[in-house]
Write an enzyme that holds these catalytic residues in place. Structure first.
Site, PDB file in Angstrom:
ATOM      1  N   ASP A  54      16.263   8.186 -28.811  1.00  0.00           N
ATOM      2  CA  ASP A  54      14.771   8.008 -28.646  1.00  0.00           C
ATOM      3  C   ASP A  54      14.966   6.756 -27.677  1.00  0.00           C
ATOM      4  O   ASP A  54      15.571   5.856 -27.610  1.00  0.00           O
ATOM      5  CB  ASP A  54      14.171   7.696 -30.093  1.00  0.00           C
ATOM      6  CG  ASP A  54      12.629   7.545 -29.772  1.00  0.00           C
ATOM      7  OD1 ASP A  54      12.212   8.627 -30.563  1.00  0.00           O
ATOM      8  OD2 ASP A  54      11.955   6.715 -29.269  1.00  0.00           O
ATOM      9  N   HIS A  70      12.973   4.306 -27.700  1.00  0.00           N
ATOM     10  CA  HIS A  70      12.732   3.046 -28.830  1.00  0.00           C
ATOM     11  C   HIS A  70      13.927   2.808 -29.332  1.00  0.00           C
ATOM     12  O   HIS A  70      14.567   3.746 -29.854  1.00  0.00           O
ATOM     13  CB  HIS A  70      11.547   3.282 -29.288  1.00  0.00           C
ATOM     14  CG  HIS A  70      10.426   3.372 -28.548  1.00  0.00           C
ATOM     15  ND1 HIS A  70       9.803   4.629 -28.210  1.00  0.00           N
ATOM     16  CD2 HIS A  70       9.536   2.578 -27.872  1.00  0.00           C
ATOM     17  CE1 HIS A  70       8.550   4.565 -27.493  1.00  0.00           C
ATOM     18  NE2 HIS A  70       8.634   3.248 -27.279  1.00  0.00           N
ATOM     19  N   ASP A  93      10.986  10.963 -25.979  1.00  0.00           N
ATOM     20  CA  ASP A  93      10.224  10.190 -25.062  1.00  0.00           C
ATOM     21  C   ASP A  93      11.081   9.567 -23.891  1.00  0.00           C
ATOM     22  O   ASP A  93      10.626   8.904 -22.960  1.00  0.00           O
ATOM     23  CB  ASP A  93       9.392   9.121 -26.038  1.00  0.00           C
ATOM     24  CG  ASP A  93      10.352   8.369 -27.154  1.00  0.00           C
ATOM     25  OD1 ASP A  93      11.483   8.736 -26.941  1.00  0.00           O
ATOM     26  OD2 ASP A  93       9.601   7.766 -27.855  1.00  0.00           O
ATOM     27  N   TYR A 109       5.876  12.116 -26.407  1.00  0.00           N
ATOM     28  CA  TYR A 109       4.396  12.256 -26.318  1.00  0.00           C
ATOM     29  C   TYR A 109       3.845  13.048 -25.423  1.00  0.00           C
ATOM     30  O   TYR A 109       2.700  13.186 -24.933  1.00  0.00           O
ATOM     31  CB  TYR A 109       3.840  10.919 -26.103  1.00  0.00           C
ATOM     32  CG  TYR A 109       4.444   9.988 -27.225  1.00  0.00           C
ATOM     33  CD1 TYR A 109       3.887   9.893 -28.417  1.00  0.00           C
ATOM     34  CD2 TYR A 109       5.722   9.152 -27.066  1.00  0.00           C
ATOM     35  CE1 TYR A 109       4.488   9.391 -29.544  1.00  0.00           C
ATOM     36  CE2 TYR A 109       6.431   8.543 -27.905  1.00  0.00           C
ATOM     37  CZ  TYR A 109       5.685   8.832 -29.388  1.00  0.00           C
ATOM     38  OH  TYR A 109       6.384   8.047 -30.479  1.00  0.00           O
ATOM     39  N   ASP A 147      -1.093   0.664 -35.267  1.00  0.00           N
ATOM     40  CA  ASP A 147      -0.167   1.559 -34.955  1.00  0.00           C
ATOM     41  C   ASP A 147      -0.044   2.733 -35.878  1.00  0.00           C
ATOM     42  O   ASP A 147       0.138   4.035 -35.566  1.00  0.00           O
ATOM     43  CB  ASP A 147       1.110   1.042 -34.773  1.00  0.00           C
ATOM     44  CG  ASP A 147       1.671   0.752 -33.374  1.00  0.00           C
ATOM     45  OD1 ASP A 147       0.877   1.073 -32.477  1.00  0.00           O
ATOM     46  OD2 ASP A 147       2.795   0.392 -32.943  1.00  0.00           O
ATOM     47  N   GLY A 159       5.594   1.313 -35.895  1.00  0.00           N
ATOM     48  CA  GLY A 159       5.586   2.312 -34.758  1.00  0.00           C
ATOM     49  C   GLY A 159       5.200   3.941 -35.087  1.00  0.00           C
ATOM     50  O   GLY A 159       6.030   4.875 -34.855  1.00  0.00           O
ATOM     51  N   HIS A 204      11.503   3.889 -37.191  1.00  0.00           N
ATOM     52  CA  HIS A 204      10.657   2.594 -37.140  1.00  0.00           C
ATOM     53  C   HIS A 204      10.662   1.961 -38.356  1.00  0.00           C
ATOM     54  O   HIS A 204      10.744   0.711 -38.530  1.00  0.00           O
ATOM     55  CB  HIS A 204       9.909   2.370 -36.313  1.00  0.00           C
ATOM     56  CG  HIS A 204      10.115   2.656 -34.855  1.00  0.00           C
ATOM     57  ND1 HIS A 204      11.082   1.886 -34.102  1.00  0.00           N
ATOM     58  CD2 HIS A 204       9.346   3.442 -33.921  1.00  0.00           C
ATOM     59  CE1 HIS A 204      11.214   2.380 -32.750  1.00  0.00           C
ATOM     60  NE2 HIS A 204      10.060   3.433 -32.710  1.00  0.00           N
TER      61      HIS A 204
END
Ligand code: ZN
Length: 346
Positions: free
Chosen positions: A146, A148, A236, A275, A68, A118, A110
């Site tokens: 986010d 995530h 995202d 992304y 990653d 990440g 992250h």
């Protein structure tokens, strides 16, 4: 993104502050010496190695460097720049240069003390918060939009009541990073109830998201008198993002950020994931306008990247038809539990 912000004439309405890279002693306030030495080693080694040698050397994911977060040239310098950018944003708030500081280069939520994760080699948000704490701030509200979970920031401050960390994210088996359960509320006598997790499912709409956001934040406004708010605005969760999860649009995110601005507390806006890069540029441009209280024309002005915005050449995006898996009953149960936990904050 920067070209779009410029095309709308917004940079002229902002005060531009040059970012300064973090120095070694600042970096050591969070990262371990071993991790920083490893980053320096990569910076040096990659100057002399071929790609094949490099890939062979980093297959064991030491310090999270590998799949990653691949080894990249000038890694140490990049870490220093990223960390420094949000320290500068925090400094602008501390020195009262502005009420809202924006760093769309930030939001790398992250990374941990000695681990890249990440796509994040460092955690600028942690550095901004540490800087605020060092300057005497004792109530810092961190919000993570986010898709995530904001795990790195939550981990760093899970034992303290000086930081209240709130993350709205997709929570599903197999979805990165796998943390952020509703029962994950912080640790110890001080940290307990100071991690707030709002686990959501696919397809959440603007209406549903903004409603839950406002209810949680209004409660926090009553029970935690924040001196500064930091909001990570990872893009995202937008419809059309390759993460393929939420059904949010620029309007939904804007309503959340406008709500925070209405609190009249110094605010730091940061970037994060995203992304579908054109939609990410659209979002962060729209949020810059929110901070400036400017209305933007939906037709994107002609500029060097104009043709990229085909076929609509518009700023706003339409919601998709993805089904909303979050039932009213599910959202009510999440809200009930989160609001009840917030009652325990003293
Ligand atoms: Zn993300």
């Amino acid at each position: 993104m920067h070209e779009l912000i410029k095309a709308y004439g917004l940079t002229q309405k902002c005060q531009l502050i040059e970012s300064i890279a973090a120095n070694e002693s600042q970096l050591r306030s969070f990262h371990s010496e071993e991790y920083l030495n490893f980053a320096k080693y990569i910076s040096k080694e990659l100057l002399t190695q071929t790609d094949d040698q490099m890939n062979d050397d980093f297959t064991n994911e030491e310090f999270g460097i590998g799949y990653d977060c691949p080894p990249i040239p000038q890694l140490y310098e990049l870490i220093a720049q990223i960390a420094g950018s949000s320290i500068c944003a925090a400094n602008a708030i501390i020195t009262k240069k502005c009420d809202v500081a924006i760093n769309w280069f930030g939001g790398w939520h992250h990374a941990n003390k000695d681990e890249a994760s990440g796509y994040c080699y460092t955690n600028d948000i942690v550095f901004a918060i540490l800087h605020l704490l060092e300057k005497g701030f004792t109530k810092i509200l961190y919000i993570d939009l986010d898709v995530h979970h904001g795990d790195g920031v939550q981990n760093a401050f899970a034992h303290t009541n000086k930081v209240l960390s709130v993350s709205f994210h997709k929570y599903e088996i197999g979805f990165f990073p796998g943390t952020g359960d509703i029962n994950d509320i912080g640790f110890g006598s001080k940290g307990k109830y100071h991690s707030v997790n709002i686990p959501l499912k696919d397809g959440i709409t603007d209406e549903c998201y903004v409603d839950i956001f406002k209810k949680v934040l209004d409660k926090i406004k009553c029970c935690y008198r924040s001196q500064v708010i930091i909001c990570q605005c990872g893009a995202d969760g937008l419809i059309g993002d390759p993460m393929n999860s939420f059904n949010l649009t620029i309007k939904g995110y804007s309503q959340c950020v406008e709500h925070l601005i209405s609190f009249d507390v110094p605010l730091i806006l940061l970037g994060g994931g995203g992304y579908n890069i054109l939609n990410t540029a659209r979002l962060w441009t729209a949020l810059t306008a929110c901070a400036l209280n400017e209305q933007l024309d939906n037709d994107i002005p002609d500029h060097s990247c104009f043709l990229e915005y085909r076929p609509t050449y518009e700023l706003l995006i339409e919601a998709g038809h993805r089904p909303n898996i979050n039932s009213n009953q599910y959202i009510d149960s999440v809200l009930q539990k989160v609001l009840q936990n917030l009652d325990s904050i003293k």
